[in-house]
Write a protein that holds these residues in place. Structure first.
Motif, PDB file in Angstrom:
ATOM      1  N   UNK A  14       0.832  -1.201   0.000  1.00 21.86           N
ATOM      2  CA  UNK A  14       0.000   0.000   0.000  1.00 21.86           C
ATOM      3  C   UNK A  14       0.864   1.247   0.000  1.00 21.86           C
ATOM      4  N   UNK A  15       0.247   2.370  -0.372  1.00 22.86           N
ATOM      5  CA  UNK A  15       0.870   3.691  -0.241  1.00 22.86           C
ATOM      6  C   UNK A  15       2.233   3.754  -0.929  1.00 22.86           C
ATOM      7  N   UNK A  16       2.217   3.443  -2.223  1.00 24.70           N
ATOM      8  CA  UNK A  16       3.417   3.546  -3.039  1.00 24.70           C
ATOM      9  C   UNK A  16       3.676   4.999  -3.421  1.00 24.70           C
ATOM     10  N   UNK A  17       2.607   5.731  -3.699  1.00 25.24           N
ATOM     11  CA  UNK A  17       2.686   7.177  -3.983  1.00 25.24           C
ATOM     12  C   UNK A  17       3.593   7.501  -5.172  1.00 25.24           C
ATOM     13  N   UNK A  18       3.328   6.854  -6.304  1.00 25.78           N
ATOM     14  CA  UNK A  18       4.054   7.230  -7.513  1.00 25.78           C
ATOM     15  C   UNK A  18       3.494   8.556  -8.039  1.00 25.78           C
ATOM     16  N   UNK A  19       4.320   9.560  -8.098  1.00 27.86           N
ATOM     17  CA  UNK A  19       3.895  10.869  -8.579  1.00 27.86           C
ATOM     18  C   UNK A  19       4.882  11.932  -8.164  1.00 27.86           C
ATOM     19  N   UNK A  60      -0.048   9.239  -6.907  1.00 30.24           N
ATOM     20  CA  UNK A  60      -0.234  10.393  -6.032  1.00 30.24           C
ATOM     21  C   UNK A  60      -0.424  11.624  -6.912  1.00 30.24           C
ATOM     22  N   UNK A  61      -1.660  11.815  -7.379  1.00 34.23           N
ATOM     23  CA  UNK A  61      -1.936  12.958  -8.249  1.00 34.23           C
ATOM     24  C   UNK A  61      -1.870  14.276  -7.482  1.00 34.23           C
ATOM     25  N   UNK A 415       3.904   1.353   4.203  1.00 33.10           N
ATOM     26  CA  UNK A 415       4.121   2.204   3.038  1.00 33.10           C
ATOM     27  C   UNK A 415       5.449   1.868   2.378  1.00 33.10           C
ATOM     28  N   UNK A 416       5.623   2.406   1.173  1.00 31.71           N
ATOM     29  CA  UNK A 416       6.901   2.290   0.473  1.00 31.71           C
ATOM     30  C   UNK A 416       7.597   3.636   0.341  1.00 31.71           C
TER      31      UNK A 416
END
Length: 499
Positions: A14-19, A60-61, A415-416
Motif C-alpha cells: 500500500x501507499x506507493x505514492x508514484x507521482x 499520487x496525483x 508504506x513504500x
C-alpha cells in the motif's frame, strides 16, 4: 463454490505514492526494490493462484503540479506522465510482466491520493499499458474503486483488503460523486471545478503542504493528517497561517452513514461537503501543548485574556457552518491565535520553535509499534463483520500486525515511501536538535537520505508488505519487510496462523 475469488496466496502492499513532476517532490525512493519484489511475487507458488493487491494510493496525483483538487480531462495524461517517469517506469514494466504470468491476478484498490483511478478512462489506460490488447492478460487485472474494498479467500480463510481512508474524517472519498465524474467523461462532458468539494486532507495537501514542500521537501514524510501538524507548518512558514485559519472549520469534518443520496441515474448535482458538530478537538491538540503554552506565555500586550480566547476558539471549532453563520467570532479568534503564535515565534529561535513543534507532533508516537491499536484499527475492525478472518489496510503509513482473538487478525501493510525516524534523543534539547535542524532546514532530499544521528540513519530503510498463504495445514498471515533488491525472500516481522 465460493462467492469470492480463491487464491493459494496473496501479497498486499500500500501507499506507493508514484507521482511528483517537480524535482524532489517524489517521496517513493526504493523503486528498483519494488520492481524486484513484484517479480519475486510472480514466481511464488507456480502451480497455484497468486494475487498481488495494490491497496490504495498507488498514484499520487496530489503531488503533481496541476490546477484544482481533482484531475478530470487531464487524468489519463497525468497517469501517462507518471508511468513514463524515469523513476517509475521499471515498476510498470514489472507489473506488465506480472500480468503476463499465468495464474497471477493484479488488483488495484482506490485510495485518497489516486481518486482518478475510479474513472473508466483511466482504468482502460492502465490495462492497455499493462496488457495491450491481450484479453487473457486483461482478465488478470481487477479494479476496486467504489469503496467496497476487495474480498477473496485463501484456503479456508476469508480476507478483506481496504485502503483505510474510509474511516478517516479528513480523507474519505465521495464515491457517488466520483461515479458522476466518470459518467461525464464517458458522455463527453466536463466538470466545473466549483462543483467539486474536496475533503479536508486534500485541501491541506494542495493549499498548504505543497506550498511548504517547495522549501522543505521532507514535510510529507511525516504524517500530515495529524492535528498537531498545523503547529509545525506555522513554525516553518508563518505565511501559511491565513490559509490554515480557513481550514480550521473543517477539522473534525465527518460524513455519516446514509447521508449521501443515491443518484446513480443522474450526472447532475454534486453533493456539498457535510459538516457535523462532532469534533472534540482542542487547541492543544491542533497546535500541540508546547506551542499553545508559548501563546499563553507570550507578552500581555493584547488585553484579551488568552485562556478566554483559547476557550472561545475551542467552542467554535466543531460548529457547523461557523464560517458562514458567524464570520467575526470563529475566524477572528483563530486568526488572533495564529497572529499571537507568530508574535511568539519572533522571540524564539526558529530551531527551538521547530523542536517544540515536532515534539508536539510526535508526542506519544507509536509509529513503529506494530502492535498499537490505533484509530484506523479500531474503526475498521468495528465496521467489518465477524466472517472476515484477515483484515488488511494501509493509508496511515504505519505497519500493524494484531491478533484480534478467535482466529481473526488485522494487518496494516505500511508504506513504500521514505519514513523519517525522530528519536527522543534527537528532540531532547536544543543542542541535540541543532544538527537535525541543519539538515531539515537545508531541505535537500539527498542530504536527508544520507543523514545519520547517533549512528542511526535518519531515513528508515523500511518497505512493508503483508502476505496471506496456505501453509503447514493452515493459513498464515505475515507482516514482512522487503529488503535489498526485493528479489529474495522477505524478512518476517510478525506472523499468525489460522488453523
Amino acid at each position: 463454490m465460493s462467492d469470492f475469488p480463491a487464491y493459494d496466496e496473496i501479497h498486499v502492499i500500500s501507499d506507493i505514492h508514484m507521482g511528483g513532476n517537480k524535482p524532489n517532490f517524489q517521496i517513493l525512493k526504493e523503486t528498483q526494490r519494488l520492481a524486484g519484489y513484484i517479480g519475486w511475487v510472480s514466481k511464488q507458488c507456480p502451480a497455484g493462484n497468486v494475487a498481488l493487491v495494490l491497496n490504495g494510493d498507488v498514484f499520487d496525483t496530489l503531488a503533481e503540479e496541476l490546477p484544482g483538487y481533482i484531475v478530470v480531462e487531464q487524468a489519463v495524461a497525468t497517469v501517462d506522465r507518471i508511468m513514463k517517469d524515469a523513476s517509475f517506469v521499471g515498476v510498470w514494466d514489472a507489473l506488465a510482466a506480472f500480468v503476463a504470468t499465468e495464474r497471477r491476478t493484479l488488483i488495484f484498490i482506490i485510495g485518497n491520493h489516486d481518486i482518478e483511478m475510479s474513472f473508466p478512462t483511466v482504468q482502460r489506460f492502465i490495462m492497455t499499458r499493462l496488457a495491450d490488447d491481450d484479453l487473457i492478460k486483461r482478465a488478470r487485472i481487477e479494479f476496486s474503486t467504489i469503496g467496497a474494498g476487495y474480498t477473496c479467500t485463501v484456503g479456508n480463510a476469508r480476507v478483506y483488503c481496504t485502503h483505510g481512508n474510509e474511516v478517516d474524517a479528513w480523507n474519505y472519498n465521495r464515491y457517488e460523486d466520483l461515479a458522476k465524474v466518470g459518467r461525464r467523461l464517458n458522455a463527453g462532458r466536463t466538470l466545473d471545478p466549483k462543483e467539486w468539494y474536496p475533503n479536508a486532507g486534500t485541501r491541506m495537501v494542495k493549499e498548504v503542504m505543497n506550498e511548504v514542500k517547495k522549501k522543505y521537501k521532507w514535510i510529507d514524510l511525516l504524517k500530515p493528517e495529524t492535528q498537531a501538524a498545523v503547529g509545525t507548518l506555522v513554525v516553518l512558514d508563518p505565511s501559511q497561517a491565513t490559509k490554515i485559519t480557513d481550514l480550521v472549520s473543517i477539522v473534525g469534518e465527518k460524513v455519516r452513514d446514509g447521508k449521501e443520496v443515491n443518484q446513480r441515474l443522474s450526472a447532475e448535482g454534486f453533493l456539498p461537503r457535510e459538516q457535523v458538530n462532532a469534533s472534540s478537538v482542542t487547541v492543544d491538540q491542533l497546535l500541540g501543548p508546547n506551542l499553545s503554552e508559548g501563546i499563553r506565555g507570550y507578552s500581555q500586550q493584547n488585553s484579551q485574556d488568552v485562556d478566554q480566547m483559547l476557550e472561545m476558539a475551542e467552542a467554535n471549532l466543531g460548529r457547523p457552518n461557523a464560517q458562514i453563520v458567524e464570520p467575526e467570532a470563529p475566524l477572528g479568534t483563530w486568526q488572533l491565535i495564529f497572529d499571537r503564535l507568530t508574535g511568539w515565534l519572533r522571540n524564539v529561535p526558529k530551531d527551538e520553535a521547530l523542536r517544540r513543534a515536532l515534539k508536539d507532533w510526535l508526542a506519544d508516537d507509536k509509529t513503529f509499534d506494530h502492535t498499537d491499536q490505533d484509530d484506523t484499527f479500531k474503526d475498521v475492525t468495528a465496521a467489518v463483520g465477524s466472517s472476515i478472518d484477515f483484515i488488511i489496510t494501509g493509508h496511515t503509513h504505519l505497519e500493524r500486525a494484531i491478533d484480534m482473538g478467535g482466529g481473526r487478525f488485522y494487518f496494516n501493510c505500511g508504506t513504500w515511501i521514505r519514513l523519517l525516524r525522530f528519536t527522543d534523543a534527537m528532540l531532547k534539547d536544543r543542542d541535540a536538535f541543532k544538527p537535525v535542524y541543519d539538515v531539515l532546514i537545508d531541505g535537500r532530499m539527498e542530504l536527508i537520505d544520507g543523514a545519520k544521528f547517533g549512528g542511526q540513519s535518519f531515513v528508515m530503510n523500511q518497505t512493508s508488505a503483508v502476505s496471506v498463504k496456505v501453509e503447514d495445514g493452515g493459513v498464515i498471515g505475515r507482516l514482512n519487510h522487503i529488503i535489498n533488491d526485493g528479489t529474495g525472500a522477505p524478512q518476517i516481522i510478525q506472523q499468525f496462523m489460522r488453523k
